[in-house]
Design a protein around this motif. Structure first.
Motif, PDB file in Angstrom:
ATOM      1  N   LYS A   1      -3.955   6.646  -5.638  1.00 11.87           N
ATOM      2  CA  LYS A   1      -4.261   6.811  -4.215  1.00 11.87           C
ATOM      3  C   LYS A   1      -5.672   6.309  -3.897  1.00 11.87           C
ATOM      4  O   LYS A   1      -5.904   5.671  -2.858  1.00 11.87           O
ATOM      5  CB  LYS A   1      -4.124   8.282  -3.830  1.00 11.87           C
ATOM      6  CG  LYS A   1      -4.427   8.594  -2.379  1.00 11.87           C
ATOM      7  CD  LYS A   1      -4.298  10.092  -2.118  1.00 11.87           C
ATOM      8  CE  LYS A   1      -4.658  10.441  -0.677  1.00 11.87           C
ATOM      9  NZ  LYS A   1      -4.581  11.904  -0.434  1.00 11.87           N
TER      10      LYS A   1
ATOM     11  N   GLU B   1      -0.515  16.406  -0.767  1.00 14.40           N
ATOM     12  CA  GLU B   1      -1.165  15.178  -0.293  1.00 14.40           C
ATOM     13  C   GLU B   1      -0.300  13.932  -0.475  1.00 14.40           C
ATOM     14  O   GLU B   1      -0.658  12.850  -0.020  1.00 14.40           O
ATOM     15  CB  GLU B   1      -2.495  14.975  -1.031  1.00 14.40           C
ATOM     16  CG  GLU B   1      -2.348  14.767  -2.527  1.00 14.40           C
ATOM     17  CD  GLU B   1      -3.623  15.043  -3.300  1.00 14.40           C
ATOM     18  OE1 GLU B   1      -4.454  14.112  -3.369  1.00 14.40           O
ATOM     19  OE2 GLU B   1      -3.798  16.164  -3.816  1.00 14.40           O
TER      20      GLU B   1
ATOM     21  N   LYS C   1      -3.585   3.220  -2.213  1.00 11.57           N
ATOM     22  CA  LYS C   1      -2.139   3.371  -2.108  1.00 11.57           C
ATOM     23  C   LYS C   1      -1.760   4.681  -1.412  1.00 11.57           C
ATOM     24  O   LYS C   1      -2.361   5.726  -1.661  1.00 11.57           O
ATOM     25  CB  LYS C   1      -1.498   3.338  -3.499  1.00 11.57           C
ATOM     26  CG  LYS C   1      -1.842   2.100  -4.321  1.00 11.57           C
ATOM     27  CD  LYS C   1      -1.447   0.800  -3.641  1.00 11.57           C
ATOM     28  CE  LYS C   1      -1.741  -0.400  -4.524  1.00 11.57           C
ATOM     29  NZ  LYS C   1      -1.479  -1.688  -3.842  1.00 11.57           N
ATOM     30  N   LYS C   2      -0.769   4.583  -0.543  1.00  7.80           N
ATOM     31  CA  LYS C   2      -0.190   5.761   0.093  1.00  7.80           C
ATOM     32  C   LYS C   2       1.063   6.131  -0.700  1.00  7.80           C
ATOM     33  O   LYS C   2       1.943   5.288  -0.881  1.00  7.80           O
ATOM     34  CB  LYS C   2       0.176   5.469   1.543  1.00  7.80           C
ATOM     35  CG  LYS C   2      -1.003   4.993   2.392  1.00  7.80           C
ATOM     36  CD  LYS C   2      -0.520   4.521   3.752  1.00  7.80           C
ATOM     37  CE  LYS C   2      -1.662   3.914   4.555  1.00  7.80           C
ATOM     38  NZ  LYS C   2      -1.192   3.356   5.846  1.00  7.80           N
TER      39      LYS C   2
ATOM     40  N   GLN D   1       1.703  14.157   5.317  1.00  4.20           N
ATOM     41  CA  GLN D   1       1.959  13.117   6.313  1.00  4.20           C
ATOM     42  C   GLN D   1       3.258  13.355   7.084  1.00  4.20           C
ATOM     43  O   GLN D   1       3.606  12.575   7.970  1.00  4.20           O
ATOM     44  CB  GLN D   1       2.022  11.745   5.624  1.00  4.20           C
ATOM     45  CG  GLN D   1       0.733  11.299   4.952  1.00  4.20           C
ATOM     46  CD  GLN D   1       0.499  11.958   3.596  1.00  4.20           C
ATOM     47  OE1 GLN D   1       1.429  12.442   2.970  1.00  4.20           O
ATOM     48  NE2 GLN D   1      -0.755  11.976   3.156  1.00  4.20           N
TER      49      GLN D   1
ATOM     50  N   TYR E   1       4.389   8.652  -1.540  1.00  2.00           N
ATOM     51  CA  TYR E   1       5.353   9.603  -1.008  1.00  2.00           C
ATOM     52  C   TYR E   1       6.323   9.974  -2.127  1.00  2.00           C
ATOM     53  O   TYR E   1       6.955   9.101  -2.726  1.00  2.00           O
ATOM     54  CB  TYR E   1       6.126   8.988   0.163  1.00  2.00           C
ATOM     55  CG  TYR E   1       5.231   8.530   1.299  1.00  2.00           C
ATOM     56  CD1 TYR E   1       4.957   9.379   2.369  1.00  2.00           C
ATOM     57  CD2 TYR E   1       4.652   7.260   1.289  1.00  2.00           C
ATOM     58  CE1 TYR E   1       4.129   8.966   3.413  1.00  2.00           C
ATOM     59  CE2 TYR E   1       3.823   6.837   2.322  1.00  2.00           C
ATOM     60  CZ  TYR E   1       3.574   7.694   3.378  1.00  2.00           C
ATOM     61  OH  TYR E   1       2.742   7.291   4.406  1.00  2.00           O
TER      62      TYR E   1
ATOM     63  N   ASP F   1       0.818  -1.215   0.000  1.00  6.03           N
ATOM     64  CA  ASP F   1       0.000   0.000   0.000  1.00  6.03           C
ATOM     65  C   ASP F   1       0.849   1.260   0.000  1.00  6.03           C
ATOM     66  O   ASP F   1       0.325   2.372   0.002  1.00  6.03           O
ATOM     67  CB  ASP F   1      -0.973   0.014   1.173  1.00  6.03           C
ATOM     68  CG  ASP F   1      -0.278   0.147   2.526  1.00  6.03           C
ATOM     69  OD1 ASP F   1       0.966   0.245   2.567  1.00  6.03           O
ATOM     70  OD2 ASP F   1      -0.985   0.150   3.557  1.00  6.03           O
ATOM     71  N   THR F   2       2.190   1.119  -0.008  1.00 11.10           N
ATOM     72  CA  THR F   2       3.087   2.264   0.050  1.00 11.10           C
ATOM     73  C   THR F   2       3.905   2.377  -1.236  1.00 11.10           C
ATOM     74  O   THR F   2       4.603   1.432  -1.619  1.00 11.10           O
ATOM     75  CB  THR F   2       4.038   2.146   1.260  1.00 11.10           C
ATOM     76  OG1 THR F   2       3.257   2.123   2.462  1.00 11.10           O
ATOM     77  CG2 THR F   2       5.009   3.317   1.302  1.00 11.10           C
TER      78      THR F   2
END
Length: 475
Positions: free
Chosen positions: A93, A144, A97-98, A149, A100, A65-66
């Protein structure tokens, strides 16, 4: 006290880098586009089709999920490219999914533009200026995707730290420096990094990093190229290793490599560089953190993408695009010196070498490996006798970027190179003595070249790392 070795580490992440998305509304065809595309390792007009498939494959991997994306999100800082790319990230997303990100030099326009920060469109025979993305707006634009985060930020460099789960933190480092000659980490940024690593350790968290530019050159010869690693890379690699960072995920060079640096204090840091998803070697990585303190790194490719690729599949198409660029450079040695010199900073830097480079370029057009053997009186395995030296040169360059170079000791190519360098040894010894004093990299020219073709087996695409998380937590 020490971090508890039995702490749960199970965690998965995917790294995809150098997406270089280009909005084709700005012009992805025509004479100007083809002229630009002809010398580019990566695809440009095709980026939308490629990323559509890549993001679909990533979305379908329910074990992860990352998603980590360390910079060069778009082609050359076009605002419209960012608008569409952000929507693609939002779609990903929305599927759980997260994401970065960090930014890099291709992501914004500057007041004093260099090549990578000149937003352009293509109309007919002209490259035309288009609206660019200011660097100062990128954090808000992509807020976002990591910045929202963040538990700590270094505002000057747009770097941040995020808590990925209860036990693992991400250090997202921006290293675009002064946007020109300096590509690295400022001293105050290093102080902030030190504080973040120490804070993570005190909290009992493992911490690793992403950064756009490689920390460690992907190949020994790349030490000679300023743009192939961060400024003062050895100093910074020593500092980061001594802080307790085990590994860092990087991009920029569009190559698959996995290299470990050991500081004078004996601490290790591994740089895992990943190829651009939109060019050869098209790849993304999956990282699996295990409870036993190891991380498995595996590389994946997209299945295919919708485009007129002739009779080629995706992998063949990417290789064809890569090879075309190298062939253009080799042909330039023989027939267009200015174009060739452009790869190395211009004709002024190579001017005195023009006669020698032209001769070598013309020899490469027709000379076979068997011909080299006859010239220097050594036997060549019959399986490679008829291979053009030009074609082998292209393959050797591609192999460096694709990783896991196959021509290790015992292969016909490796043995032919060893025999050639033995014949050249009297000349090489003189060169090594003269040049090696100025640059130790050339103190063993034979070893340097063999390292490029595959001297020993490497694990650039898939590797397993033992994590050091039994560190002492300073109170």
């Amino acid at each position: 006290m020490f971090m508890e070795r039995g702490k749960k580490m199970a965690f998965n992440a995917i790294l995809i880098t150098d997406t270089h998305y280009f909005e084709t509304k700005l012009g992805g065809e025509g004479e100007a586009y083809e002229r630009r595309s002809f010398t580019d390792q990566k695809c440009v007009a095709e980026t939308g089709a490629i990323l559509k498939v890549a993001f679909k494959q990533i979305a379908e991997d329910k074990s992860v999920d990352t998603i980590l994306i360390p910079g060069d999100l778009v082609y050359r800082g076009e605002y419209e490219s960012h608008v569409t790319f952000r929507e693609m990230l939002r779609d990903l997303k929305a599927q759980g999914k997260k994401i970065y990100i960090t930014i890099a030099r291709h992501d914004y326009a500057t007041a004093e533009p260099d090549y990578v920060s000149q937003p352009k469109g293509f109309i007919g025979n002209e490259e035309v200026d288009v609206e660019g993305m200011p660097r100062e707006k990128l954090r808000e634009f992509y807020y976002e995707f990591g910045y929202e985060q963040a538990i700590s930020e270094h505002e000057k460099t747009i770097s941040y730290v995020a808590q990925l789960n209860d036990n693992i933190r991400l250090l997202a480092i921006n290293c675009d420096g002064d946007f020109h000659s300096f590509k690295g980490l400022y001293d105050d940024q290093m102080e902030w990094i030190k504080e973040q690593v120490e804070d993570a350790h005190k909290a009992g968290c493992y911490i690793f990093a992403i950064m756009h530019y490689p920390l460690i050159p992907g190949s020994p010869i790349l030490q000679l190229i300023d743009d192939a690693k961060i400024t003062d890379w050895q100093k910074r690699a020593d500092e980061l290793a001594d802080l307790g960072l085990d590994f860092i995920l990087t991009g920029h060079m569009h190559m698959q490599s996995c290299n470990t640096h050991v500081s004078p204090a004996g601490n290790k840091i591994t740089d895992i560089c990943t190829g651009s998803i939109v060019g050869c070697p098209s790849a993304y990585r999956k990282l699996t953190f295990n409870d036993n303190g190891t991380v498995n790194v595996r590389s994946y490719k997209i299945d295919d993408f919708e485009w007129d690729k002739g009779d080629m599949d995706a992998d063949e198409y990417f290789k064809w695009r890569f090879d075309r660029k190298i062939v253009t450079a080799i042909d330039g040695m023989a027939y267009n010196f200015d174009d060739f010199a452009g790869y190395f900073g211009g004709a002024e830097k190579l001017g005195k070498l023009k006669p020698a480079i032209t001769i070598v370029g013309k020899i490469l057009q027709k000379l076979t490996i068997g011909g080299v053997g006859r010239m220097f009186c050594f036997k060549v395995d019959k399986s490679i006798k008829k291979v053009l030296l030009k074609d082998l040169s292209v393959e050797l360059v591609r192999n460096v970027f694709c990783g896991d170079q196959p021509y290790t000791e015992g292969t016909p190519v490796y043995e032919a190179v060893v025999k050639l360098f033995k014949r050249l040894n009297p000349i090489l010894k003189k060169v090594e003595k003269k040049v090696g004093e100025k640059n130790p990299l050339f103190s063993d020219i034979t070893g340097l070249f063999l390292s490029l073709i595959g001297k020993e087996e490497k694990l650039d695409n898939n590797c397993d790392l033992q994590l050091n998380y039994n560190y002492e937590v300073k109170e």
